[in-house]
Scaffold this active site. Sequence first.
Site, PDB file in Angstrom:
ATOM      1  N   ARG A 261       0.799  -1.225  -0.036  1.00 24.10           N
ATOM      2  CA  ARG A 261      -0.049   0.065   0.010  1.00 24.10           C
ATOM      3  C   ARG A 261       0.965   1.272   0.034  1.00 24.10           C
ATOM      4  NH1 ARG A 261      -2.846  -0.364   5.460  1.00 24.10           N
ATOM      5  NH2 ARG A 261      -0.795  -1.307   5.818  1.00 24.10           N
TER       6      ARG A 261
ATOM      7  N   ASN B 168      10.752  24.903   5.633  1.00 19.48           N
ATOM      8  CA  ASN B 168      10.966  25.248   4.310  1.00 19.48           C
ATOM      9  C   ASN B 168      10.703  23.873   3.131  1.00 19.48           C
ATOM     10  OD1 ASN B 168      11.230  27.914   5.115  1.00 19.48           O
ATOM     11  ND2 ASN B 168      13.479  27.115   5.538  1.00 19.48           N
TER      12      ASN B 168
ATOM     13  N   HIS C  64      25.319  28.373   1.921  1.00 22.00           N
ATOM     14  CA  HIS C  64      24.523  29.532   2.548  1.00 22.00           C
ATOM     15  C   HIS C  64      24.692  28.975   4.245  1.00 22.00           C
ATOM     16  CE1 HIS C  64      21.436  29.568  -0.871  1.00 22.00           C
ATOM     17  NE2 HIS C  64      22.589  30.307  -1.131  1.00 22.00           N
TER      18      HIS C  64
ATOM     19  N   HIS D  44      25.681  25.301   3.971  1.00 22.13           N
ATOM     20  CA  HIS D  44      24.996  24.310   3.276  1.00 22.13           C
ATOM     21  C   HIS D  44      24.641  24.782   1.981  1.00 22.13           C
ATOM     22  CE1 HIS D  44      20.907  22.471   2.498  1.00 22.13           C
ATOM     23  NE2 HIS D  44      21.695  21.391   2.952  1.00 22.13           N
TER      24      HIS D  44
ATOM     25  N   TYR E  69      13.229  21.433   4.528  1.00 20.36           N
ATOM     26  CA  TYR E  69      14.108  21.405   5.775  1.00 20.36           C
ATOM     27  C   TYR E  69      13.288  22.097   6.886  1.00 20.36           C
ATOM     28  CZ  TYR E  69      15.674  25.843   3.514  1.00 20.36           C
ATOM     29  OH  TYR E  69      15.742  27.034   2.731  1.00 20.36           O
TER      30      TYR E  69
ATOM     31  N   GLU F 197      22.761  36.581   5.991  1.00 14.96           N
ATOM     32  CA  GLU F 197      23.122  35.679   5.125  1.00 14.96           C
ATOM     33  C   GLU F 197      24.526  35.785   4.507  1.00 14.96           C
ATOM     34  OE1 GLU F 197      20.903  32.356   2.303  1.00 14.96           O
ATOM     35  OE2 GLU F 197      20.477  34.516   1.719  1.00 14.96           O
TER      36      GLU F 197
END
Length: 190
Positions: A23, A48, A61, A117, A130, A141
């Site tokens: 299934r 996200n 990043h 990452h 994530y 950033e």
Amino acid sequence: MQIIDTALEAVKILDPTIFGDDRGFFMESWNREAFEKSGLPGQFVQDNHSRSSQGVLRGLHYQIRKPQGKLVRVTRGEVFDVAVDMRQSSPQFGQWVGVMLSETNKRQLWVPEGFAHGFYVVSESADFQYKCTEYYAPEFERSLLWNDPAVGIEWPIIEGQEPLLAAKDANALPLAQCDTFDDYPKRLAA
């Protein structure tokens, strides 16, 4: 869930227990109590979901302030996922680890605070999801250059195809010029 060590001490592969039959399947992708017992964080503030085409490379990043730990996985397709240690006082500073994440293997990667990452899509397209330990803060950033020879990531780039990059990733800095987690306050004072 089995937790597998990687070449970078703080980065972990999570291999879930899958219950399947004709299934379909069931798996527990996150359990706060189980994660905390394993020494992984139990507090996430943001989820996200991105979709990318084959050949897209996103990253590398990190947020220099309000750093994010990320629990990443692929729910459709396959990516080569990478973490780079950006903690200057770490004996593994500038080293990287990469792992294939796919809808088939259902593995997850824990990328803690202090690591850059990124990922490269090897399938026709991929859905990448994530959880983050901190909210996105674009003003903090930073981007590490994906192909910096000082880091030497061995990306599985499709032959004859340049990776598709966002402008911020194409203009990212090499490791020697990046803000790192132990020297950022010093750079602000200079």
